[in-house]
Design a protein around this motif. Sequence first.
Motif, PDB file in Angstrom:
ATOM      1  N   LEU A   1      -0.572  20.283  -6.677  1.00 37.71           N
ATOM      2  CA  LEU A   1       0.686  20.077  -5.962  1.00 37.71           C
ATOM      3  C   LEU A   1       0.451  19.968  -4.459  1.00 37.71           C
ATOM      4  O   LEU A   1       1.045  19.112  -3.788  1.00 37.71           O
ATOM      5  N   VAL A   2      -0.425  20.817  -3.930  1.00 38.41           N
ATOM      6  CA  VAL A   2      -0.774  20.740  -2.504  1.00 38.41           C
ATOM      7  C   VAL A   2      -1.369  19.376  -2.189  1.00 38.41           C
ATOM      8  O   VAL A   2      -1.007  18.727  -1.199  1.00 38.41           O
ATOM      9  N   ALA A   3      -2.302  18.920  -3.044  1.00 42.10           N
ATOM     10  CA  ALA A   3      -2.966  17.628  -2.821  1.00 42.10           C
ATOM     11  C   ALA A   3      -1.964  16.483  -2.781  1.00 42.10           C
ATOM     12  O   ALA A   3      -2.052  15.591  -1.922  1.00 42.10           O
ATOM     13  N   ILE A   4      -1.019  16.517  -3.695  1.00 40.40           N
ATOM     14  CA  ILE A   4      -0.060  15.407  -3.794  1.00 40.40           C
ATOM     15  C   ILE A   4       0.919  15.435  -2.618  1.00 40.40           C
ATOM     16  O   ILE A   4       1.284  14.390  -2.068  1.00 40.40           O
ATOM     17  N   TRP A   5       1.374  16.616  -2.183  1.00 44.25           N
ATOM     18  CA  TRP A   5       2.254  16.681  -1.021  1.00 44.25           C
ATOM     19  C   TRP A   5       1.528  16.210   0.243  1.00 44.25           C
ATOM     20  O   TRP A   5       2.139  15.588   1.121  1.00 44.25           O
ATOM     21  N   LEU A   6       0.249  16.485   0.331  1.00 45.33           N
ATOM     22  CA  LEU A   6      -0.537  15.985   1.461  1.00 45.33           C
ATOM     23  C   LEU A   6      -0.587  14.462   1.452  1.00 45.33           C
ATOM     24  O   LEU A   6      -0.475  13.819   2.497  1.00 45.33           O
ATOM     25  N   ARG A   7      -0.732  13.890   0.266  1.00 48.37           N
ATOM     26  CA  ARG A   7      -0.772  12.420   0.193  1.00 48.37           C
ATOM     27  C   ARG A   7       0.584  11.822   0.543  1.00 48.37           C
ATOM     28  O   ARG A   7       0.658  10.786   1.209  1.00 48.37           O
ATOM     29  N   LEU A   8       1.652  12.448   0.092  1.00 48.98           N
ATOM     30  CA  LEU A   8       2.983  11.951   0.432  1.00 48.98           C
ATOM     31  C   LEU A   8       3.242  12.061   1.938  1.00 48.98           C
ATOM     32  O   LEU A   8       3.877  11.186   2.534  1.00 48.98           O
ATOM     33  N   LEU A   9       2.737  13.138   2.550  1.00 48.56           N
ATOM     34  CA  LEU A   9       2.858  13.280   4.001  1.00 48.56           C
ATOM     35  C   LEU A   9       2.089  12.163   4.698  1.00 48.56           C
ATOM     36  O   LEU A   9       2.588  11.545   5.657  1.00 48.56           O
ATOM     37  N   TYR A  10       0.872  11.893   4.211  1.00 45.37           N
ATOM     38  CA  TYR A  10       0.085  10.780   4.771  1.00 45.37           C
ATOM     39  C   TYR A  10       0.838   9.467   4.626  1.00 45.37           C
ATOM     40  O   TYR A  10       0.877   8.650   5.557  1.00 45.37           O
ATOM     41  N   THR A  11       1.452   9.245   3.471  1.00 42.79           N
ATOM     42  CA  THR A  11       2.181   8.000   3.223  1.00 42.79           C
ATOM     43  C   THR A  11       3.340   7.842   4.199  1.00 42.79           C
ATOM     44  O   THR A  11       3.601   6.744   4.704  1.00 42.79           O
ATOM     45  N   ALA A  12       4.035   8.945   4.482  1.00 47.19           N
ATOM     46  CA  ALA A  12       5.136   8.897   5.452  1.00 47.19           C
ATOM     47  C   ALA A  12       4.616   8.545   6.844  1.00 47.19           C
ATOM     48  O   ALA A  12       5.238   7.761   7.580  1.00 47.19           O
ATOM     49  N   ILE A  13       3.465   9.112   7.207  1.00 42.13           N
ATOM     50  CA  ILE A  13       2.869   8.807   8.514  1.00 42.13           C
ATOM     51  C   ILE A  13       2.427   7.351   8.566  1.00 42.13           C
ATOM     52  O   ILE A  13       2.616   6.664   9.586  1.00 42.13           O
TER      53      ILE A  13
ATOM     54  N   ILE B   1       0.836  -1.204   0.000  1.00 39.35           N
ATOM     55  CA  ILE B   1       0.000   0.000   0.000  1.00 39.35           C
ATOM     56  C   ILE B   1       0.873   1.258   0.000  1.00 39.35           C
ATOM     57  O   ILE B   1       0.590   2.223  -0.728  1.00 39.35           O
ATOM     58  N   ILE B   2       1.928   1.260   0.796  1.00 36.32           N
ATOM     59  CA  ILE B   2       2.820   2.426   0.873  1.00 36.32           C
ATOM     60  C   ILE B   2       3.455   2.713  -0.493  1.00 36.32           C
ATOM     61  O   ILE B   2       3.505   3.864  -0.947  1.00 36.32           O
ATOM     62  N   ILE B   3       3.919   1.669  -1.160  1.00 28.99           N
ATOM     63  CA  ILE B   3       4.523   1.833  -2.492  1.00 28.99           C
ATOM     64  C   ILE B   3       3.491   2.358  -3.485  1.00 28.99           C
ATOM     65  O   ILE B   3       3.755   3.292  -4.259  1.00 28.99           O
ATOM     66  N   LEU B   4       2.298   1.767  -3.458  1.00 22.37           N
ATOM     67  CA  LEU B   4       1.239   2.193  -4.381  1.00 22.37           C
ATOM     68  C   LEU B   4       0.802   3.622  -4.100  1.00 22.37           C
ATOM     69  O   LEU B   4       0.453   4.367  -5.024  1.00 22.37           O
ATOM     70  N   ASP B   5       0.823   4.036  -2.825  1.00 25.97           N
ATOM     71  CA  ASP B   5       0.471   5.412  -2.474  1.00 25.97           C
ATOM     72  C   ASP B   5       1.400   6.416  -3.160  1.00 25.97           C
ATOM     73  O   ASP B   5       0.953   7.473  -3.612  1.00 25.97           O
ATOM     74  N   VAL B   6       2.675   6.093  -3.216  1.00 26.19           N
ATOM     75  CA  VAL B   6       3.636   6.975  -3.881  1.00 26.19           C
ATOM     76  C   VAL B   6       3.329   7.056  -5.371  1.00 26.19           C
ATOM     77  O   VAL B   6       3.351   8.138  -5.979  1.00 26.19           O
ATOM     78  N   LEU B   7       3.004   5.912  -5.976  1.00 24.36           N
ATOM     79  CA  LEU B   7       2.635   5.884  -7.394  1.00 24.36           C
ATOM     80  C   LEU B   7       1.387   6.719  -7.658  1.00 24.36           C
ATOM     81  O   LEU B   7       1.331   7.485  -8.628  1.00 24.36           O
ATOM     82  N   VAL B   8       0.393   6.576  -6.784  1.00 21.18           N
ATOM     83  CA  VAL B   8      -0.853   7.327  -6.949  1.00 21.18           C
ATOM     84  C   VAL B   8      -0.587   8.825  -6.815  1.00 21.18           C
ATOM     85  O   VAL B   8      -1.172   9.639  -7.536  1.00 21.18           O
ATOM     86  N   SER B   9       0.289   9.211  -5.896  1.00 21.41           N
ATOM     87  CA  SER B   9       0.631  10.626  -5.727  1.00 21.41           C
ATOM     88  C   SER B   9       1.146  11.216  -7.035  1.00 21.41           C
ATOM     89  O   SER B   9       0.708  12.288  -7.478  1.00 21.41           O
ATOM     90  N   TRP B  10       2.088  10.515  -7.651  1.00 21.35           N
ATOM     91  CA  TRP B  10       2.629  10.980  -8.942  1.00 21.35           C
ATOM     92  C   TRP B  10       1.547  11.014 -10.006  1.00 21.35           C
ATOM     93  O   TRP B  10       1.399  12.009 -10.737  1.00 21.35           O
ATOM     94  N   ALA B  11       0.760   9.936 -10.096  1.00 16.93           N
ATOM     95  CA  ALA B  11      -0.251   9.829 -11.148  1.00 16.93           C
ATOM     96  C   ALA B  11      -1.338  10.894 -10.998  1.00 16.93           C
ATOM     97  O   ALA B  11      -1.762  11.505 -11.985  1.00 16.93           O
ATOM     98  N   PHE B  12      -1.782  11.141  -9.771  1.00 13.60           N
ATOM     99  CA  PHE B  12      -2.785  12.184  -9.537  1.00 13.60           C
ATOM    100  C   PHE B  12      -2.260  13.547  -9.989  1.00 13.60           C
ATOM    101  O   PHE B  12      -2.990  14.342 -10.580  1.00 13.60           O
ATOM    102  N   TYR B  13      -0.998  13.812  -9.684  1.00 10.22           N
ATOM    103  CA  TYR B  13      -0.433  15.116 -10.063  1.00 10.22           C
ATOM    104  C   TYR B  13      -0.404  15.278 -11.581  1.00 10.22           C
ATOM    105  O   TYR B  13      -0.787  16.333 -12.112  1.00 10.22           O
ATOM    106  N   VAL B  14       0.020  14.240 -12.281  1.00 10.63           N
ATOM    107  CA  VAL B  14       0.083  14.298 -13.744  1.00 10.63           C
ATOM    108  C   VAL B  14      -1.319  14.504 -14.330  1.00 10.63           C
ATOM    109  O   VAL B  14      -1.508  15.314 -15.250  1.00 10.63           O
ATOM    110  N   VAL B  15      -2.301  13.817 -13.785  1.00  9.65           N
ATOM    111  CA  VAL B  15      -3.673  13.904 -14.305  1.00  9.65           C
ATOM    112  C   VAL B  15      -4.299  15.259 -13.997  1.00  9.65           C
ATOM    113  O   VAL B  15      -4.975  15.860 -14.841  1.00  9.65           O
TER     114      VAL B  15
END
Length: 226
Positions: free
Chosen positions: A88-100, A64-78
């Motif tokens: 960009l704000v949305a994706i950094w929030l998701r990356l922060l969540y992934t780190a937590i 799930i953690i690995i896929l979360d990083v992929l989704v972060s990138w994909a959401f930003y591109v889309v």
Amino acid sequence: MKNVQQRAAIIAGVSLLLMAIAAGFSYGYVHNSLVITGDAGATFKNIQASLSLFELGILGWMIIIILDVLVSWAFYVVLKPVHKAYSLVAIWLRLLYTAILALAVSHLVIARQTILEGAQIPPSQVMTSILSFESIWSIGLIIFGLHLFFVGFVALKSSRIPKIISYLLVIAGSSYMLIHLLHTFFPQLEHTTNMLEMVLSLPMIAGELGFGIWLMVKGRKVTMTD
């Protein structure tokens, strides 16, 4: 750019579906089967007796953690063509969540290691790690809810994304924030929080998963614009 967006939409959609399956296994099945709330002894015995299952659950979280990083990138591109700054704000929030989430899962790894150390370890020590996982993850889900809210906000600005999907994302994000703010800061309202979670569970699931299905089926055929 169109091809990159379409590939990103497919990656996001497939990743979200895989994450839903992994979460259903790791939390819905493994965690809920082995962890007995308020009973450290029973939880210790369950995990000790089904250590391989517990380890598979940890593996599911790592996926799930690995896929979360992929989704972060994909959401930003889309979503970048719709509104770059908010995306960009949305994706950094998701990356922060992934780190937590990664920090939370590390406590499951600690629980596993504690059990491997032998029977002399008190069950309460394992339960402490499990509760740390739950509390840290719950804090992370507040950030995750804010992420979904921003994704829904950006989606509402696009003429290509169905409004029902966009509104579901906003509702899902708001629901995650409300439920886990109550879990984290108002534990005395546990009964009310559980009732709200039952009511809001459908939109919480439908928001991101619905967006993932749409990305896989329809989103890969369109180019995002404002």
